[in-house]
Design an enzyme around this catalytic site. Sequence first.
Site: not given
Length: 726
Positions: A77-78
Amino acid sequence: MIQSFEELKNIIGGQSIAYDMERIGAAYELAQRAHEGQKRMSGEPYISHPLNVAEILVQLGMDTDSICAALLHDVVEDTDYTLGDIRKRFGAEVAGLVDGVTKLGKIPFSSREEQQAENVRKMLLAMAKDVRVIIVKLADRLHNMRTLGVKPEQKRRDTSLETMEVYAPIAHRLGITAIKEELEDLSLRFLDPIGYSEIEHMLDLKRDERLAFLKKIEDKIRLRLQEEHQSIQIYGRVKSIYGIYRKVYMQGRSFEEIYDIYAVRVIVETVNECYNILGIIHDMFRPLPNRFKDYISTPKQNLYQSLHTTVLDKEGIPFEVQIRTFDMHYTAEYGIAAHWKYKEGIQGHDKLEERLSWIRQLLENQKESEDAREIISTIKTDLAPEEVFVFTPKGDVISLPSGATVIDFAYAIHSAVGNRMVGAKVDGRIVSLDTVVHTGNIVEILTTNVPGHGPSRDWLSIVRTAEARNKIRTWFKKERKEENTQEGRAELEREFRRNGINLPDEQMKEFLLAIAQRQHFHSIEEFCAAIGYGGISLSRIMPRVKEDYTKNYRQSDDQKLESLMAMKPKKERKATSGVIVEELEGCLVKYARCCNPLPGDDIVGFITRGYGVSIHKADCQNVINAMADQSQSERWVRARWANTVREKFKTTIDIYANDRESLLADISIAIANMHLQVHSLNAKELKDRHSSIQITFETTDIAQLNLVLSSLRQIEGVVSVTRSVQ
């Protein structure tokens, strides 16, 4: 909280489970590289978050794949790493866990609520395949809640509300009591800090005295039981802050009326010992009537089992005693995680499948609804901690959420029973179909074999469970297709008339088809049918519909209004009221009731016959419609608010909210706290278990109104607050 991988390794080393430290170490190294240079809002290195999530899972006794997924859960996600990278290095199971926890960050949604609902649905779908997904997610949310204090206030409230409404109920249904109670307590701390502090203060008062009393009771019970029961554990526990808060603030009890703030737990080897010890406890202390609960013979939906009894000691002080076996205790404390932590806890694949059947049922119940947000409503009601146990005439036990009706009971037995239902008996007496059932009731459903008989549409507003609502919708969808379309079209026309949406036939078809396609329907007929059988809640989509109508079909009218507002300004005179009207010094001014303009709104004046100038909002529907009449164009005049307006103005707002107990009281308290003079308040219950509330009150200007709207939107259950359109 831990800060390094060395600390995590030490904790893992103290567990009885054999972990693959080589894989866990590799997962940590990848996560550390991926998050290098990233900081949390607290200023800590980002890697501290996955480390602490992993530590929570180790304490729960989860397996190696779960620990690896915890360390890697934010990488996709990051950072630049992909799910393929995770799959290649750690295998399909770890990749599946990471994918299940990852939010749908790149998909556009029309509202925060829709984004939240789709994230939850994705998580539940992954959870149906592998329950470890939600256990990793619960650990992730728990650490985020523990460190939530550094976030802005609104973010703290939003996250806490989502935690209370979604994650705590799921933790409850999975039976993970420790996580459920901590999530509730942490959420309460941000949602009602004053109430939280008051409960903390109540617990602190005489704490030492109470704990000394509890220790005395423990010793007394241990002395009596230890000769006959060698393998026995006895210890005291204190009720969670949120558990006390519910009884004090939501049920209106005084602190002294809560008998289970302190309890003694007695843990033994066998079920027979549980019942034997219950008799001994009742012999040692005086039991309170109607305060005994047998969750061994009738387990809760999350498979919690225990005997609960409230007794009085010789000094007349009440306390609760909970009696259970060690297996029951593992299940009560660790829930589904006991499958990994204690091999003797939850045994076998079939038992695990039985415990997870509710996930598939929840997803199945949501299929007939086209609104993803209903899954949140389902979690809040069907997974709520309160439940009742109701009996069929044959003695079978049906578990239902608190507040369920006899219709919910009928559909819980079988969809055919619900569809053929014509009445019900509770404890031998005929009752109405909206009767709420309670624990211990014996309910008999009266049915008919008349062909074509089915449920009523009104039942959708009566039932509480998603299962019953889904089965009613399914019946209407299959059996009443033509009727659904007609009913939906009629409801659509009523809403359009109420909101001033009026178009020529061809434009109306184009407009409706665009709405239908946005809701994933191929035709207007399918869209209307979904409204008819309840798959679409029209009240929820109307704000977006009105926005599209204003944007795409009022353009020519807006241009007319703009030309009026851009007319050559004439000499302005001193205002005798709160409004300055061009070249009409001292004229009588009145404010139009159709739109109730407020200082701060763009306004326009209309010269009436004998009543001075009527002031309207520039975007008032009546103004827009009147622009088409060229013969009246000379009567429209420019107007604006004076620099200082000392008057107060009536305005009306519409509130759409989830129907719940004390909703109106909370809204009334909020308005009273803002010192608003209320002229009228009307509330009505809608078919979809929602409420519509309309309030007319006095305000000074648009800024104060916006403050009121913002405050009311913070109230639990409120979906939308808008300025009323006449």
